[in-house]
Every structure is written in C-alpha cells, then in structure tokens.
Design an enzyme around this catalytic site. Structure first.
Site, mmCIF file in Angstrom:
data_model
loop_
_atom_site.group_PDB
_atom_site.id
_atom_site.type_symbol
_atom_site.label_atom_id
_atom_site.label_comp_id
_atom_site.label_asym_id
_atom_site.label_seq_id
_atom_site.Cartn_x
_atom_site.Cartn_y
_atom_site.Cartn_z
ATOM 1 N N LYS A 191 0.851 -1.198 0.000
ATOM 2 C CA LYS A 191 0.000 0.000 0.000
ATOM 3 C C LYS A 191 0.880 1.239 0.000
ATOM 4 O O LYS A 191 1.422 1.653 1.022
ATOM 5 C CB LYS A 191 -0.910 0.053 1.229
ATOM 6 C CG LYS A 191 -1.928 1.180 1.082
ATOM 7 C CD LYS A 191 -2.400 1.753 2.386
ATOM 8 C CE LYS A 191 -1.857 3.088 2.752
ATOM 9 N NZ LYS A 191 -1.976 4.195 1.836
ATOM 10 N N GLY A 244 6.737 5.393 7.834
ATOM 11 C CA GLY A 244 5.856 6.561 7.905
ATOM 12 C C GLY A 244 6.073 7.273 9.223
ATOM 13 O O GLY A 244 7.140 7.159 9.829
ATOM 14 N N SER A 245 5.067 7.992 9.657
ATOM 15 C CA SER A 245 5.213 8.795 10.872
ATOM 16 C C SER A 245 5.180 7.907 12.112
ATOM 17 O O SER A 245 4.607 6.813 12.101
ATOM 18 C CB SER A 245 4.082 9.819 10.940
ATOM 19 O OG SER A 245 2.844 9.132 11.003
ATOM 20 N N THR A 246 5.762 8.413 13.177
ATOM 21 C CA THR A 246 5.757 7.683 14.446
ATOM 22 C C THR A 246 4.316 7.516 14.943
ATOM 23 O O THR A 246 3.951 6.460 15.465
ATOM 24 C CB THR A 246 6.634 8.431 15.472
ATOM 25 O OG1 THR A 246 7.982 8.391 14.971
ATOM 26 C CG2 THR A 246 6.593 7.788 16.841
ATOM 27 N N VAL A 248 1.485 7.151 13.195
ATOM 28 C CA VAL A 248 0.800 6.046 12.498
ATOM 29 C C VAL A 248 1.527 4.726 12.754
ATOM 30 O O VAL A 248 0.901 3.673 12.825
ATOM 31 C CB VAL A 248 0.654 6.355 10.991
ATOM 32 C CG1 VAL A 248 -0.026 5.192 10.273
ATOM 33 C CG2 VAL A 248 -0.151 7.638 10.782
ATOM 34 N N GLY A 249 2.847 4.788 12.953
ATOM 35 C CA GLY A 249 3.592 3.577 13.291
ATOM 36 C C GLY A 249 3.038 2.929 14.553
ATOM 37 O O GLY A 249 2.890 1.701 14.628
ATOM 38 N N GLU A 266 9.969 1.880 10.232
ATOM 39 C CA GLU A 266 10.910 2.970 9.927
ATOM 40 C C GLU A 266 10.128 4.262 10.098
ATOM 41 O O GLU A 266 9.233 4.559 9.294
ATOM 42 C CB GLU A 266 11.420 2.848 8.484
ATOM 43 C CG GLU A 266 12.220 1.589 8.200
ATOM 44 C CD GLU A 266 13.583 1.588 8.866
ATOM 45 O OE1 GLU A 266 14.077 2.666 9.231
ATOM 46 O OE2 GLU A 266 14.147 0.499 9.036
ATOM 47 N N CYS A 300 13.025 11.753 6.491
ATOM 48 C CA CYS A 300 13.182 11.223 7.857
ATOM 49 C C CYS A 300 14.572 11.515 8.385
ATOM 50 O O CYS A 300 14.761 11.713 9.572
ATOM 51 C CB CYS A 300 12.898 9.725 7.858
ATOM 52 S SG CYS A 300 13.923 8.816 6.697
ATOM 53 N N GLU A 398 9.284 16.696 14.736
ATOM 54 C CA GLU A 398 9.617 16.566 13.320
ATOM 55 C C GLU A 398 8.748 17.544 12.527
ATOM 56 O O GLU A 398 7.543 17.349 12.411
ATOM 57 C CB GLU A 398 9.350 15.125 12.872
ATOM 58 C CG GLU A 398 9.848 14.852 11.473
ATOM 59 C CD GLU A 398 9.551 13.427 11.019
ATOM 60 O OE1 GLU A 398 8.407 12.970 11.186
ATOM 61 O OE2 GLU A 398 10.461 12.793 10.462
HETATM 62 P P1 NAD Z 1 2.100 8.723 7.465
HETATM 63 O O1 NAD Z 1 2.430 7.994 8.721
HETATM 64 O O2 NAD Z 1 1.042 9.750 7.494
HETATM 65 O O3 NAD Z 1 1.668 7.685 6.322
HETATM 66 C C1 NAD Z 1 2.496 6.601 5.956
HETATM 67 C C2 NAD Z 1 1.630 5.540 5.322
HETATM 68 O O4 NAD Z 1 0.734 5.022 6.307
HETATM 69 C C3 NAD Z 1 0.746 6.033 4.177
HETATM 70 O O5 NAD Z 1 0.685 5.048 3.166
HETATM 71 C C4 NAD Z 1 -0.605 6.194 4.858
HETATM 72 O O6 NAD Z 1 -1.707 6.100 3.972
HETATM 73 C C5 NAD Z 1 -0.586 5.017 5.809
HETATM 74 N N1 NAD Z 1 -1.522 5.125 6.933
HETATM 75 C C6 NAD Z 1 -2.128 6.228 7.431
HETATM 76 N N2 NAD Z 1 -2.936 5.889 8.465
HETATM 77 C C7 NAD Z 1 -2.822 4.548 8.625
HETATM 78 C C8 NAD Z 1 -3.373 3.612 9.542
HETATM 79 N N3 NAD Z 1 -4.233 3.997 10.492
HETATM 80 N N4 NAD Z 1 -3.003 2.327 9.445
HETATM 81 C C9 NAD Z 1 -2.103 1.927 8.513
HETATM 82 N N5 NAD Z 1 -1.578 2.765 7.592
HETATM 83 C C10 NAD Z 1 -1.919 4.065 7.659
HETATM 84 O O7 NAD Z 1 3.495 9.300 6.939
HETATM 85 P P2 NAD Z 1 3.730 10.220 5.668
HETATM 86 O O8 NAD Z 1 3.222 11.574 5.993
HETATM 87 O O9 NAD Z 1 3.272 9.531 4.433
HETATM 88 O O10 NAD Z 1 5.339 10.235 5.625
HETATM 89 C C11 NAD Z 1 6.111 11.040 6.408
HETATM 90 C C12 NAD Z 1 6.629 10.311 7.637
HETATM 91 O O11 NAD Z 1 7.355 9.152 7.252
HETATM 92 C C13 NAD Z 1 7.609 11.140 8.422
HETATM 93 O O12 NAD Z 1 7.349 11.005 9.803
HETATM 94 C C14 NAD Z 1 8.956 10.530 8.077
HETATM 95 O O13 NAD Z 1 9.971 10.727 9.039
HETATM 96 C C15 NAD Z 1 8.594 9.102 7.946
HETATM 97 N N6 NAD Z 1 9.614 8.405 7.143
HETATM 98 C C16 NAD Z 1 10.490 7.567 7.769
HETATM 99 C C17 NAD Z 1 11.495 6.937 7.044
HETATM 100 C C18 NAD Z 1 12.472 6.004 7.693
HETATM 101 O O14 NAD Z 1 13.076 5.227 6.966
HETATM 102 N N7 NAD Z 1 12.666 6.051 8.997
HETATM 103 C C19 NAD Z 1 11.584 7.154 5.675
HETATM 104 C C20 NAD Z 1 10.671 8.018 5.063
HETATM 105 C C21 NAD Z 1 9.682 8.628 5.809
#
Ligand code: NAD
Length: 503
Positions: A191, A244-246, A248-249, A266, A300, A398
């Site tokens: 996804k 993604g973000s912490t 949503v992680g 990550e 990130c 962040e």
């Molecule tokens: P996000 O957490 O908003 O979204 C990431 C993904 O999660 C998207 O595909 C989104 O649709 C999905 N998502 C949203 N809600 C969800 C849920 N409830 N359950 C499961 N999936 C869901 O992050 P973003 O805004 O797309 O990206 C930016 C973030 O990603 C920043 O915090 C950045 O630091 C982080 N990031 C980390 C790394 C790393 O390797 N550590 C690399 C790139 C980005």
C-alpha cells in the site's frame, strides 16, 4: 519580501490524467465500488494521476491472492537462483524506465527531477543487491550435540507481508522492502501513500514483465483508514513492514498486535548535525544546508537540528545563511532546482504553524519563514530558526519541511545531551577533525546511523533504522533478507532412542 516563482506547466497538464488500476492476483482491476483517488501535482497544481481506490474488500481479495501464491504458488518453492533472476530482470526494467518513473515521482511528490533520478538509480542498485542476497540466505547446522543428534536451523519465508509506504521517497522506500521480502520467498500486498502511488503501480507492472508469478505482489492504492488499517490488522498477513510517521507507526503496531504479527518500523526523526570549531567548516556548512533542505526537508533523515559549538556559532550561522540564499527553490521539473514543492497545502500550513510557534516561543527566524508566491503549487523558502532552546517544539518535533533549527553547545558531552534530547533516534552527523570528539559523539548519540564528516550517504550494504521512537528493526544490509524469514529448528535423531522417558 516573498519572491514570485513562475512555474511552467509541463505537457502532462494538457493531457488526461494517467489512470492506474489495482494489482490483485496478477490482474489490474478497478475498485469494486468504482472509487477513484485523484492526485494533483503539488508543484504545478493540475491533476496528474487517477488511481482506483481500494477499500477493505480489496484488502481481503489481495491478501487472499498473496496467501494463495504463498501456500500453493511456485515463488516460495523456487531455487534462490531463480528468484534472483527475476529480481535482476526487474532491476534491468526499472533502469530502462528510470526517466519515466522519476518523472512520476516528481509530478506526484514535488521533488526535484535531478534528485528523483538519483533515487531511482539507487533503487536499481538495491534490487540488484537483494538479488545477490537471495542466494546467500542460509541457516545453521549443529553437529556438536552428541553422536545421535544433528540440529539444523533453516530459514523459511515468513509468509504474506503487508508493506505500507509514505509519500516522501515513493519508489525508493518500497525498494528498501519489497526486493528483500521477495528474495526470502515471501508474497506481499503493498500500500503506497495515497498521494504518490503511480510509481508503485509501474513497479507492479515491471515485476509481472520480469516473470514474477501472479499474486506474489499485489498493489492497492487507498487511504490509511480504508486500506492501511485493514491490511495491518488482517489475520492473513504474517508481517507488516511500515515506513511513515511515528504516530501512524504506533497505530500500526497496535493493529498488528491483534494477531501478533512481526512488525518492522521505519519512523520519524529529529536528527542533529554537530559542528566543532576544528571541523572543515566549509564542508560542514554545505552539509548543514543539504541536511536541512534536501527533499524540502521532507526527509526522515533531515539534519533538521544544527548543533554548533558556541565559539563559532555566529560566524558559522552567517555562512550557512549565505549558502541558504544560493539554494534554488522552484519548479521540480527544472534541472537546476534543489528544493521543489511542499507535498500539500495542508502540510505547508503545518510547517508554517511550527514557525509561528517557534516565533512565539522566542526563537528568531533569520532566513525564509514564508510561503513563496508561485504561479502554481506550494513552495516554502528555506528557513533558518536561531536562538532556539531544546525545550521548544521547533527543536524537538519533526517539522518535515525546509526548516533548520540552530542550537549551541559548549563541549562534546553537552552536544551529545542536546542531540539525544528528543524522542527520536534515527541519525546524527558529526563534524570535527579531532578523533576524540568524533568518537565521544558517535558513541554517545542514541541513533541508528551516525555520519562522521559526511552526511546522509546511504548504501544497500549498510543497515538503516532507528533507535527509540524512530523505529524497530533495520532495513538493508547483510541481514535484510533474514528479516523476512522465520527460523525453524529441526532436530534429527539417529539410531535407538537415547533418552527414554519411561525407561
Ligand atoms: P504517514 O504515517 O502519514 O503515512 C504513511 C503511510 O501510512 C501512508 O501510506 C498512509 O496512507 C498510511 N496510513 C495512514 N494511516 C494509517 C493507519 N491507520 N493504518 C495503517 N496505515 C496508515 O506518513 P507520511 O506523511 O506519508 O510520511 C512522512 C513520515 O514518514 C515522516 O514522519 C517521516 O519521518 C517518515 N519516514 C520515515 C522513514 C524512515 O526510513 N525512517 C523514511 C521516510 C519517511
């Protein structure tokens, strides 16, 4: 004063948006309810893509397809050499379509074209590395357990992997996960972010052309709520690999815990670059600007905190300011652009809110700080915030925009304390010609990566990931394929039973 940017509309603006269907079980299909997501180019304002919008129903069918491909299909049963050939073919096809894929990422994310090309080339290298690792995956044997016993530890693919990726490096991040999962013999449902799904669909097409059997990789565009959440809690998924973000992680880990899936995370970062007076200050200043503004700070690994020794703070800040004035902000499709567009109007507003907060907390905005007026798209001026303290949100959270926050330190111990004074732990940079400073800081910071007299390099050979709330597990590196396996212990006994229970 705000500069006015003229953004030329590319030929795509005069065409119908490109359409993408969901990839499920080897076929490209519409969403059952006919739903569609439209994505407008954040750099140009016109609608560039339309994806079929998956919901929970498609999550179920995609997981079923991946499950079937795993339970009964050829992929997990092939020789590693055969899987490696498919990955190598995929790398070749990605390379052939590099320009097209880079352009899709640019139009959907707003990143500069020259940078996007580098990312796709980097992804090609990762696919090749994963192909090599596929053939080195092996277990262990123990012939030291007594005459009658042989212990063998085999590594088996973990099963169906749910892969969720963000918008900031659309093609690169899926390439840090999927080739290793495939090398291990897993199947996957991917996804991508609902804002940048196009290049992942192209990847799906490439994988089919490279000979990947149907159902091994499925791609669903959709929102986090409608696809991410049902995918990560789905009982048919064995492992979730999330970037993604912490925030949503954490939700994703909670969802995965319902069936106790393995998770790899990550997440975000608030990374510090620490500059000592004995550093090559010219190089450090260039790296400070690169760290702060690369990918418009939507990274990130952004070096969003510049932690400078107090003895040089003023002069160094002046030099960083001068370099910042040379950073070209503008049309992502322009070859000379270093900083492109911000991903969305809502995100640009969030960045501006952080700057307002910093100003009301007493910090000073010494460069930028404003939206740039542009004929189309969302652009922010590279911004430097000085006079901040570690307690301010601008120094702890962040921001994910082109914002560099400057803090001062007195000695190496204090530099380490400041660098660690955040919930994150992704990466750090050190600039010094003194080995003691480098070692004190490199060992003291609680981060997954430390760059010494360099910043933000990356290699497939080196593991990448975060301490603390920046993540869980590591991607890339020698063990990247192992992460997508389970260990099975098999104990062989020969001859008469040696350990009778009842005698
Ligand atoms: P996000 O957490 O908003 O979204 C990431 C993904 O999660 C998207 O595909 C989104 O649709 C999905 N998502 C949203 N809600 C969800 C849920 N409830 N359950 C499961 N999936 C869901 O992050 P973003 O805004 O797309 O990206 C930016 C973030 O990603 C920043 O915090 C950045 O630091 C982080 N990031 C980390 C790394 C790393 O390797 N550590 C690399 C790139 C980005």
């Amino acid at each position: 004063m705000t500069a006015a940017l003229t953004i030329a509309l590319p030929p795509e603006a005069d065409r119908d948006p490109a359409s993408y269907k969901l990839l499920i079980g080897g076929r490209f299909v519409d969403a059952a309810d006919g739903g569609v997501i439209e994505r407008a180019s954040p750099g140009h304002g016109f609608v560039v893509s339309r994806y079929a919008r998956a919901t929970e129903k498609e999550v179920d069918t995609a997981v079923e397809a991946a499950r079937r491909a795993f339970e009964t299909g050829p992929w997990p049963r092939m020789k590693a050499s055969e899987r490696a050939s498919v990955l190598l073919k995929a790398a070749e096809l990605i390379e052939m379509r590099l320009e097209e894929i880079a352009r899709l990422d640019v139009l959907e994310s707003g990143k500069p074209i020259a940078q996007a090309r580098g990312e796709i080339a980097g992804a090609v290298d990762i696919w090749r590395y994963a192909a090599a690792l596929a053939r080195t995956l092996h277990g262990e044997s123990y012939a030291n357990l007594g005459e009658a016993m042989l212990g063998v530890v085999v590594r088996e693919p973990i099963g169906v992997v749910g892969i969720v990726t963000p918008w900031n490096f659309p093609f690169l991040i899926v390439s840090q996960k999927l080739p290793f999962a495939l090398a291990a013999g897993c199947t996957a449902v991917v996804k991508p972010s609902e804002m940048t799904s196009a290049s992942t669909f192209v990847l799906g097409e490439i994988l089919l052309s490279a000979g990947l059997p149907e159902g091994v990789v499925n791609v669903l565009a959709g929102t986090g709520e409608e696809v991410g959440a049902p995918l990560t809690r789905h009982p048919g998924v064995d492992m979730v690999s999330f970037t993604g973000s912490t925030r949503v992680g954490k939700l994703t880990m909670a969802a995965a815990s319902t069936s106790l899936k393995k998770v790899a995370m990550e997440l975000g970062g608030k990374n510090g670059q620490i500059v000592f007076p004995d550093a090559d200050l010219e190089a450090a200043a260039d790296a400070a600007v690169f760290g702060g503004f690369f990918n418009a700070g939507e990274c990130c690994n952004a070096g969003s905190r510049l932690i400078v020794h107090e003895a040089i703070a003023e002069d160094f800040l002046a030099e960083v300011g001068r370099l910042t004035d040379r950073v070209t902000v503008g049309d992502p499709l322009d070859e000379g652009t270093k900083v492109g567009a911000i991903i969305s109007a809502a995100h640009a507003q969030k960045i501006r809110d952080y700057l307002d907060g910093a100003a009301s907390d007493g910090a000073r905005i010494v460069r930028g700080g404003k939206a740039l007026s542009a004929s189309a798209g969302e652009y922010l001026a590279p911004t430097i915030v000085a006079g901040a303290s570690s307690t301010m949100a601008i120094a702890r959270e962040e921001v994910f925009g082109p914002v560099l926050t400057v803090l001062a330190f007195r000695d190496a111990q204090e530099a380490v304390r400041i660098a660690n004074d955040t919930n994150y732990g992704l990466s750090a940079g050190i600039w010094s010609s003194n080995m003691d400073n480098c070692l004190t800081v490199a060992r003291g910071v609680r981060t997954g990566t430390v760059w010494v007299n360099t910043f933000m390099d990356g290699f497939p050979e080196l593991p990448f990931g975060g301490y603390r709330q920046s993540g869980l597990g590591r991607e890339l590196g020698l063990r990247a394929v192992e992460d997508y396996t389970e260990e099975k212990t098999i104990q062989f006994h020969k001859g008469p039973r040696t350990n009778w229970w009842l005698g």
